[in-house]
Design a protein around this motif. Structure first.
Motif, short mmCIF file in Angstrom:
data_model
loop_
_atom_site.label_atom_id
_atom_site.label_comp_id
_atom_site.label_asym_id
_atom_site.label_seq_id
_atom_site.Cartn_x
_atom_site.Cartn_y
_atom_site.Cartn_z
N ALA A 134 13.93 47.45 17.20
CA ALA A 134 13.85 46.92 15.85
C ALA A 134 12.42 46.58 15.46
O ALA A 134 12.10 46.51 14.26
N GLY A 135 11.57 46.36 16.42
CA GLY A 135 10.17 46.05 16.15
C GLY A 135 9.42 45.79 17.43
O GLY A 135 10.02 45.60 18.49
N GLU B 105 19.23 38.91 9.83
CA GLU B 105 18.12 39.76 9.38
C GLU B 105 16.83 39.43 10.12
O GLU B 105 15.95 40.28 10.24
N TRP B 106 16.71 38.19 10.62
CA TRP B 106 15.50 37.73 11.29
C TRP B 106 15.82 37.21 12.68
O TRP B 106 16.90 36.66 12.90
N ASN C 239 11.60 40.50 11.21
CA ASN C 239 12.71 41.09 10.48
C ASN C 239 13.23 42.28 11.29
O ASN C 239 12.48 43.22 11.56
N ARG D 227 15.18 44.58 10.49
CA ARG D 227 15.36 45.81 9.71
C ARG D 227 14.03 46.51 9.44
O ARG D 227 13.95 47.74 9.43
N THR D 228 12.99 45.70 9.21
CA THR D 228 11.70 46.29 8.83
C THR D 228 10.63 46.14 9.91
O THR D 228 9.61 46.84 9.85
N GLY D 229 10.81 45.22 10.84
CA GLY D 229 9.80 44.96 11.85
C GLY D 229 8.70 44.01 11.40
O GLY D 229 7.77 43.72 12.15
N GLU D 230 8.80 43.49 10.17
CA GLU D 230 7.79 42.56 9.66
C GLU D 230 7.77 41.27 10.48
O GLU D 230 8.82 40.74 10.85
#
Length: 454
Positions: free
Chosen positions: A160-161, A180-181, A221, A223-226
């Protein structure tokens, strides 16, 4: 007669072959025979369901995190049965399935709304980069494993990241209720970057020489890796957990290995609202906090030490077993006696009010604690490894099970399932060496479940 060198070479080759075989067989979806046994507790008569019963060395997920998959059918645990990998056992059938491949580190995080598992992993190859956050699709693993049609591990595991090495991330990780996090601890260098100028850094506290800061919490995150920073504090952080019922809320502790100057803390995901969860006095020994509902956190206020100058009581008596009655060092200070109120405490995150649900009349008092999310029950273990259930409405308390051996490799760590009908513990009751633990399910008594809800 073969030379010693030749013999060693043969043995080395055999060892290598064994290791390669073990690595090759350590595959996601691998199935192991059921070890399920139902055993009557010899003291209380409670029927205990041991989901594992052989001496592999099993341990449950910590009580700050979910234990069951989202469908309520599988209990996720750790074991040397598949060393370094996560396992799942079906509560009804006893089937055991490996649910990771490539290892993991730190906390196993089960989603409550989806059949997903999250964990950290350090890539084994030198060019693998930073610490990975991995997502496992448990539904597909279980389905394909049952059908005997497993695909390569990448079909079920998604990175995921990746967390840069500069964050010094590791240890505890927690999945937010919104799924999500994930929240995780960052090291001193990264934490210091976000501290206010001139902030006083706390030194170690207590005889275990732990607790010094700074530390921080960040989030990623899935989903996005942020990656975003949440908060930095001037002390050592331990037991990061998310409020599983309220997105964006975090509970964590000041970790010293024992009594802390201020153990429990809470903060919101955007870094606001940092405050002590339960402001404690110097004479209070607060420990083992666990979020149990949208608005509630259970914790233990220990009563395990002798009152100085008072007559000896069983509350402060030594057991004679090393490690069975910890926290007696004078260097911890005056905390942890029963001169002041102690027991299984529950704090309301909104009103900030604290109530004590119950306390054992003698012995160490309740130690690792949890509660059902519907507010009906609380549960705790003590130094004897006995497990006590409390009716929060009536304050009635009963021992569910005992005899789990003070020599066990760890403590029972009782944790409720989602509907508050069963409790998972880890137990050495069946072990021959007195240390090796197994995964065990303890039911809430049927007569208690029939009581009217509060």
């Amino acid at each position: 007669m073969p030379s010693r060198l030749y013999t060693c070479a043969v043995l080395s080759a055999a060892l290598c072959a064994t290791l390669l075989s073990a690595t090759a067989s350590a595959q996601i979806g691998k199935r192991f025979p059921s070890e399920r046994k139902v055993v009557r507790d010899p003291v209380t008569g409670t029927m205990l369901t041991f989901l594992t019963s052989k001496p592999h060395g099993d341990s449950k997920i910590y009580p700050t995190h979910p234990q069951w998959s989202a469908d309520g059918k599988w209990v996720i645990f750790r074991s040397r049965l598949a060393d370094g990998e996560a396992l799942a056992v079906n509560e009804a059938s006893g089937d055991i399935v490996q649910v990771s491949e490539g290892g993991y580190q730190g906390m196993l995080n089960l989603a409550r709304k989806s059949m997903k598992l999250y964990f950290m992993r350090k890539p084994k190859d030198a060019g693998g980069g930073g610490l990975q956050i991995v997502e496992v699709d448990l539904a597909r693993v279980f389905a394909d494993s049952a059908a005997g049609k497993m695909q390569p591990a990448a079909s079920y595991q998604r990175v995921a990241g990746i967390l840069p090495d500069s964050l010094e991330a590791g240890g505890d990780m927690a999945l937010d209720a919104g799924e999500e996090w994930v929240y995780f601890r960052v090291g001193k260098t990264e934490a210091a970057r976000h501290l206010a100028p001139g902030a006083k850094i706390e030194p170690n506290f207590g005889p275990r020489n732990m607790g010094a800061g700074p530390n921080g919490i960040a989030r990623m995150n899935v989903r996005t890796g942020e990656v975003r920073h949440v908060v930095s504090v001037p002390f050592q952080i331990g037991h990061i957990q998310a409020n599983l019922f309220n997105p964006g809320e975090i509970v964590f502790c000041w970790e010293t290995g024992g009594k802390s100057p201020q153990r429990t803390w809470t903060v919101l995901a955007d870094g606001s609202g940092l405050r002590p969860l339960y402001p404690e006095a110097p004479y209070e020994w607060v420990t083992h906090e666990a979020v149990i509902g949208k608005d509630e956190v259970a914790m233990a206020i220990m009563g395990h030490r002798q009152i100085p100058g008072a007559a000896a009581t069983v509350a402060g008596a030594a057991t004679g077993v090393e490690g069975a009655n910890p926290g007696q060092d004078d260097a911890w200070g005056p905390a942890g006696t029963r001169e002041k109120p102690s027991g299984l405490a529950i704090v309301n995150l909104r009103t900030r009010q604290m109530t004590i649900a119950g306390q054992t009349p003698s012995g160490s008092g309740l130690w690792h604690v949890h509660g059902s999310s519907d507010g009906r029950w609380a549960v705790g273990d003590d130094f004897s490894r006995s497990v006590y259930l409390i009716d929060r409405r009536t304050r009635e308390m009963t021992m569910l099970t005992t005899g789990h051996k003070t020599t066990a490799a760890d403590h029972p760590h009782p944790t409720f399932n989602a509907d508050g009908t069963r409790i998972e513990i880890q137990s050495a009751m069946l072990s021959q060496d007195g240390r090796t633990m197994n995964i065990c399910i303890v039911p809430v008594p049927e007569a208690w479940l029939k009581r009217p809800a509060p």
